[in-house]
Enzyme design. Structure first.
Site, PDB file in Angstrom:
ATOM      1  CE  LYS A   1      66.921  34.565  28.624  1.00  0.00           C
ATOM      2  NZ  LYS A   1      66.619  33.131  28.448  1.00  0.00           N
TER       3      LYS A   1
ATOM      4  CE  LYS B   1      58.877  36.504  26.940  1.00  0.00           C
ATOM      5  NZ  LYS B   1      59.577  35.286  26.487  1.00  0.00           N
TER       6      LYS B   1
ATOM      7  CE  LYS C   1      59.482  29.417  31.506  1.00  0.00           C
ATOM      8  NZ  LYS C   1      59.584  29.996  30.162  1.00  0.00           N
TER       9      LYS C   1
END
Length: 334
Positions: A112, A197, A200
């Site tokens: 991130k 993955k 969301k």
């Protein structure tokens, strides 16, 4: 009774991966066999640049979807993280036990932080320390088990390490939790990139099936899923990740075994069609219940209010004990 804690982060619309990897088990298994707490971890949504109104909206949506999956506030505790001060209180104590090296080694921080830098933004300190807040979420309740997808297992291991270290230094205070995983589809992959993955937070792309997608949208996304070279349908996660992902999704929706299901198909097209219909049927009751709950917002607010009160009652004695153990002077009463 075994105590279970798990949370869902309101950083994007919840996906099929969230449901098959965790939420379905919470409703079908965990709330019936344990003293279960399920939390919308909204503080974790603040670690990156965000729209405050969107965080509030997605927090309410996540809570509503939790209830729509069948999580029953009569059987478990459903609440929002920021409504219970003990999470933030305990997080600082655990920061005083954790090390800088531990935080920087966490793979999600590396990924991130790299993404934020590529976008030209700055990396917030909270992005580095949020695994400690996650540990506080778990340890504040004397949690025995944390039902999570495979990608969250390192965070539970960090939580265990911090609990053991705190107990050794300051006296036994925390229960040392363990991670538990569903047998199938613990990690649902992106339909367009089966090596990544179905997350969301991506919030874009045809490879993500959202829980509130209309049936025709679900069918279109699954029918356009990336498969692999060749034509035979074989379950092989290493060599055939696209087909394996479809078989795992189908197995999770139908209760079958991915390897056995692979032997029942002669073409990718038929596999995709059956997988699409299986996903549509699994999500149908969830979407219907979500609509019903949205028509009664006062009910959801009441559930969250009562849940936060119960959660505070469970967390406060443990966090107060941690404050005493680490050497802080108790506040005078009266």
């Amino acid at each position: 009774m075994t105590r279970v804690f798990s949370g869902i982060k309101p950083t994007g619309h919840l996906t099929l991966g969230n449901y098959l990897g965790a939420m379905r088990r919470w409703a079908a298994v965990d709330q019936h066999r344990a003293d279960a707490l399920f939390c919308v971890v909204d503080l974790h949504a603040l670690t990156v640049d965000h729209d405050p109104a969107r965080v509030r909206r997605l927090s309410r949506q996540a809570a509503t979807l939790l209830l729509a999956t069948g999580v029953d506030p009569e059987l478990c505790t459903v609440f929002v993280q920021s409504h219970v001060d003990e999470h933030a209180r305990l997080s600082y104590l655990l920061e005083c036990v954790a090390t800088d090296g531990e935080m920087r080694r966490m793979i999600q921080y590396k990924e991130k932080a790299a993404l934020e830098r590529r976008r030209g933004g700055s990396v917030r300190l909270s992005l580095l320390t949020y695994p400690v807040l996650m540990a506080a979420d778990i340890l504040a309740y004397g949690t025995d088990e944390v039902p999570v997808g495979d990608d969250q297992a390192p965070h539970v291991e960090l939580t265990r390490d911090l609990a053991v270290r705190f107990n050794q230094r300051y006296g036994h205070t925390f229960t040392v939790p363990r991670a538990t995983h569903p047998a199938v589809a613990a990690r649902v992959m992106n339909l367009q990139d089966p090596l990544s993955k179905m997350g969301k937070s991506d919030d874009v792309g045809p490879g993500i099936v959202y829980l509130l997608d209309e049936p025709d949208v679900v069918r279109k996304k699954v029918m356009r899923a990336v498969t692999d070279s060749g034509t035979d349908v074989v379950y092989d996660r290493g060599a055939r990740p696209g087909v394996a992902n479809l078989l795992e999704i189908l197995a999770a929706c139908s209760g079958g075994d991915p390897e056995t299901l692979g032997g029942a198909y002669e073409s990718y097209g038929t596999l995709k069609k059956d997988t699409a219909e299986a996903v549509v049927e699994v999500l149908r009751p969830l979407r219907e219940k979500h609509r019903e709950l949205c028509a009664d917002p006062g009910y959801v607010e009441g559930v969250l209010r009562d849940g936060a009160e119960r959660a505070r009652g469970r967390a406060r004695p443990i966090v107060d004990a941690a404050y005493r153990a680490i050497g802080l002077l108790p506040a005078a009463e009266g």
